[in-house]
Design a protein around this motif. Sequence first.
Motif, mmCIF file in Angstrom:
data_model
loop_
_atom_site.group_PDB
_atom_site.id
_atom_site.type_symbol
_atom_site.label_atom_id
_atom_site.label_comp_id
_atom_site.label_asym_id
_atom_site.label_seq_id
_atom_site.Cartn_x
_atom_site.Cartn_y
_atom_site.Cartn_z
ATOM 1 N N GLY A 15 0.792 -1.186 -0.099
ATOM 2 C CA GLY A 15 -0.083 -0.034 -0.051
ATOM 3 C C GLY A 15 0.900 1.179 -0.148
ATOM 4 O O GLY A 15 0.486 2.142 -0.806
ATOM 5 N N ASN A 18 2.161 1.821 -3.481
ATOM 6 C CA ASN A 18 1.196 2.576 -4.166
ATOM 7 C C ASN A 18 0.831 3.918 -4.125
ATOM 8 O O ASN A 18 0.553 4.505 -5.027
ATOM 9 C CB ASN A 18 -0.134 1.314 -4.120
ATOM 10 C CG ASN A 18 -1.225 1.696 -5.299
ATOM 11 O OD1 ASN A 18 -0.908 1.695 -6.199
ATOM 12 N ND2 ASN A 18 -2.388 1.979 -4.763
ATOM 13 N N TRP A 19 0.733 4.176 -2.894
ATOM 14 C CA TRP A 19 0.616 5.752 -2.497
ATOM 15 C C TRP A 19 1.796 6.579 -3.080
ATOM 16 O O TRP A 19 1.436 7.604 -3.256
ATOM 17 C CB TRP A 19 0.288 5.741 -0.937
ATOM 18 C CG TRP A 19 -1.113 5.511 -0.517
ATOM 19 C CD1 TRP A 19 -1.786 4.400 -0.046
ATOM 20 C CD2 TRP A 19 -2.224 6.400 -0.772
ATOM 21 N NE1 TRP A 19 -3.030 4.550 0.378
ATOM 22 C CE2 TRP A 19 -3.393 5.783 -0.562
ATOM 23 C CE3 TRP A 19 -2.447 7.631 -1.612
ATOM 24 C CZ2 TRP A 19 -4.722 6.420 -0.789
ATOM 25 C CZ3 TRP A 19 -3.614 8.211 -1.769
ATOM 26 C CH2 TRP A 19 -4.618 7.438 -1.328
ATOM 27 N N TYR A 46 -7.361 -3.537 -1.757
ATOM 28 C CA TYR A 46 -7.184 -2.169 -0.834
ATOM 29 C C TYR A 46 -7.936 -2.356 0.255
ATOM 30 O O TYR A 46 -7.292 -1.861 1.474
ATOM 31 C CB TYR A 46 -8.118 -1.036 -1.430
ATOM 32 C CG TYR A 46 -7.764 -0.327 -2.832
ATOM 33 C CD1 TYR A 46 -6.573 -0.075 -2.993
ATOM 34 C CD2 TYR A 46 -8.824 -0.084 -3.694
ATOM 35 C CE1 TYR A 46 -6.154 0.392 -4.363
ATOM 36 C CE2 TYR A 46 -8.399 0.439 -4.982
ATOM 37 C CZ TYR A 46 -7.000 0.653 -5.206
ATOM 38 O OH TYR A 46 -6.535 1.268 -6.297
ATOM 39 N N VAL A 49 -5.183 -4.257 2.330
ATOM 40 C CA VAL A 49 -4.064 -3.420 2.684
ATOM 41 C C VAL A 49 -4.666 -2.594 3.987
ATOM 42 O O VAL A 49 -3.801 -2.407 5.203
ATOM 43 C CB VAL A 49 -3.697 -2.231 1.635
ATOM 44 C CG1 VAL A 49 -3.022 -1.181 2.451
ATOM 45 C CG2 VAL A 49 -2.904 -3.155 0.599
#
Length: 98
Positions: A15, A18-19, A46, A49
């Motif tokens: 996560g 990804n961010w 999502y 995560v």
Amino acid sequence: MNTIQRIALTLIIIGGINWGLIGLFQFDLVASLFGGQDAALSRVIYTLVGIGALCCLPLLFAPDDEEIRGTERGRNLAYSTEFAEENDPSEFNNDKEN
């Protein structure tokens, strides 16, 4: 760290990457791999995560290993100088007189 915490930490790292990609390049890797943000598989990723983050929340408040042991790594906190030999002050006075 047990297996569930390791899996949760892995999900948090996914996560975080990804961010980071979203913030730097406006590119959502999870959405591009699994069919967009509204796709069911993306929403499952999502959600996993998020659950992983909740599972790792107790690690934030857990005491460090150093606090449990009472010492710090690489440092010896047992200072035992109170039994060291001390010089007799009269020896210094005799040296000055001679």
